[in-house]
Design an enzyme around this catalytic site. Sequence first.
Site, PDB file in Angstrom:
ATOM      1  N   CYS A   1       0.992  -1.227   0.104  1.00  0.00           N
ATOM      2  CA  CYS A   1      -0.061   0.107  -0.039  1.00  0.00           C
ATOM      3  C   CYS A   1       0.916   1.368  -0.132  1.00  0.00           C
ATOM      4  O   CYS A   1       0.347   2.345  -0.037  1.00  0.00           O
ATOM      5  CB  CYS A   1      -1.154  -0.025   1.150  1.00  0.00           C
TER       6      CYS A   1
ATOM      7  N   HIS B   1      -3.108   7.715   6.289  1.00  0.00           N
ATOM      8  CA  HIS B   1      -2.958   6.347   5.773  1.00  0.00           C
ATOM      9  C   HIS B   1      -4.419   6.065   5.894  1.00  0.00           C
ATOM     10  O   HIS B   1      -5.097   5.618   5.383  1.00  0.00           O
ATOM     11  CB  HIS B   1      -2.270   5.422   6.263  1.00  0.00           C
TER      12      HIS B   1
ATOM     13  N   HIS C   1      -9.939   1.707  -0.047  1.00  0.00           N
ATOM     14  CA  HIS C   1      -8.428   1.663   0.008  1.00  0.00           C
ATOM     15  C   HIS C   1      -7.775   1.030  -1.233  1.00  0.00           C
ATOM     16  O   HIS C   1      -8.014  -0.135  -1.873  1.00  0.00           O
ATOM     17  CB  HIS C   1      -8.211   0.679   1.094  1.00  0.00           C
TER      18      HIS C   1
ATOM     19  N   GLU D   1      -1.196   4.958  13.741  1.00  0.00           N
ATOM     20  CA  GLU D   1      -0.955   6.189  13.207  1.00  0.00           C
ATOM     21  C   GLU D   1      -1.203   7.454  13.953  1.00  0.00           C
ATOM     22  O   GLU D   1      -0.191   8.251  14.023  1.00  0.00           O
ATOM     23  CB  GLU D   1      -1.677   6.351  11.841  1.00  0.00           C
TER      24      GLU D   1
ATOM     25  N   LYS E   1      -9.928   7.514   2.247  1.00  0.00           N
ATOM     26  CA  LYS E   1     -10.215   6.275   2.234  1.00  0.00           C
ATOM     27  C   LYS E   1     -11.803   5.868   2.567  1.00  0.00           C
ATOM     28  O   LYS E   1     -12.111   4.904   2.401  1.00  0.00           O
ATOM     29  CB  LYS E   1      -9.140   5.185   2.950  1.00  0.00           C
TER      30      LYS E   1
ATOM     31  N   PHE F   1       2.184  -3.617   3.940  1.00  0.00           N
ATOM     32  CA  PHE F   1       2.569  -4.865   4.373  1.00  0.00           C
ATOM     33  C   PHE F   1       3.738  -5.197   4.089  1.00  0.00           C
ATOM     34  O   PHE F   1       4.412  -4.825   2.994  1.00  0.00           O
ATOM     35  CB  PHE F   1       2.083  -5.932   3.792  1.00  0.00           C
TER      36      PHE F   1
END
Length: 415
Positions: free
Chosen positions: A168, A306, A343, A317, A338, A402
């Site tokens: 991502c 994010h 996403h 975050e 998002k 990831f």
Amino acid sequence: MPKYNYPKVVVTGIGAVTALGNNVSDTWENIKKGVSGAAPITRFDATNFDTRFACELKGFDIQQFINRKEAQRMDLFTHYAMAAAAMAIEDSKLDLDKVDKERVGVIVSSGIGGMNTLLEQYKSVIERQKPDRISPFFIPMMISDITPGHIAIKYGFKGPNYATVSACATSTHSLAAALMHIQRGDADVMIVGGSEASINEMGVGGFNSMKALSTRNDAPEVASRPFDKDRDGFVIGEGGGVLILETEQHALDRGAQIYAEFAGFGLSDDAFHITQPTLDGPYNSMKWAIADAGLTPNDIDYINAHGTSTPYNDKNETAAIKALFGDYAYKILISSTKSMVGHLLGAAGAVEAIVSILAIKYGIIPPTINYFTPDPECDLNYVPNKPIEKEIKVALSNTFGFGGHNATAIFKKYE
């Protein structure tokens, strides 16, 4: 002051396709309105899946950008990138007859690549037992790096050309790489961004197995709720975003419009776990981005977070922002788009960079929609449910992936 005496790099064109619109204008208008792009999945029969909704594109027609024969030889993720690139180039008013094409590079990337093509070809071999029916275009359609190749072939761009892959964080890494190529003199112009098309049986099923997706099948439009106490996972989206980066001088010499300055970036890794975030990784990527831009934490006006709507990411975050900014964290405007577009995985960074740039240009902070119940562990100003009008001089955009990958980009009002 910035760490190095590099030439200033500016953004002169943008293009995007998202669940909120097949161009930047429609996407931005719906973001300002706080519209959700989530709806029941139409791509496949999702009856037996834990999650039966997504943020799909609506009414997208690739033949507005390339012909039918070319389109048949590309995966859907490449379609989205080709469309976004075409719109960004047109928006930049780059004169393709005059530009030195050896000084134009392309880094347009995907976190997953041609999953739809892989799935379809797999069915030919395993389900139909017909290995001779595998398309000769299977490999070129599937591989993530094919998209910048297609863009280069279409326009004749001969500069640096490749794709980054970091889940991502992919297209923010692409932005960082493109900035470095311009700064070191490899190119005058870079076409940069990301695309993703993973709304299929394996994409949705795989994220379901990880318990990463929201399962609010009775109300998809309120399923993505970043920083809300009752968040239960992200909503998978698709689409693409492309930006045109140039040296300031190149842009001025050709009389280009300038949206913003791409002032710096920070890259880090959690070095802890493939899917569980830590505070150090996001903290470092933000800290290093701010330093790279020659700024201080108190210079940041807006953070495009994010903000995935997953329990761990949003809490982590928030903690990283508070650790870096201290008391000033409570004065920064923060939002997660998002909540509206879903996403976009490898395309998230590019699309959210575009949103951050438009926030600077128009002085409008997008909302975080579906913010209903405050979370004591997420107690910052997430611009809940309605946009805010305010002059923005500096925007910070976070993307985490990831593998523990963290990437942060800084955009400044151009002066």
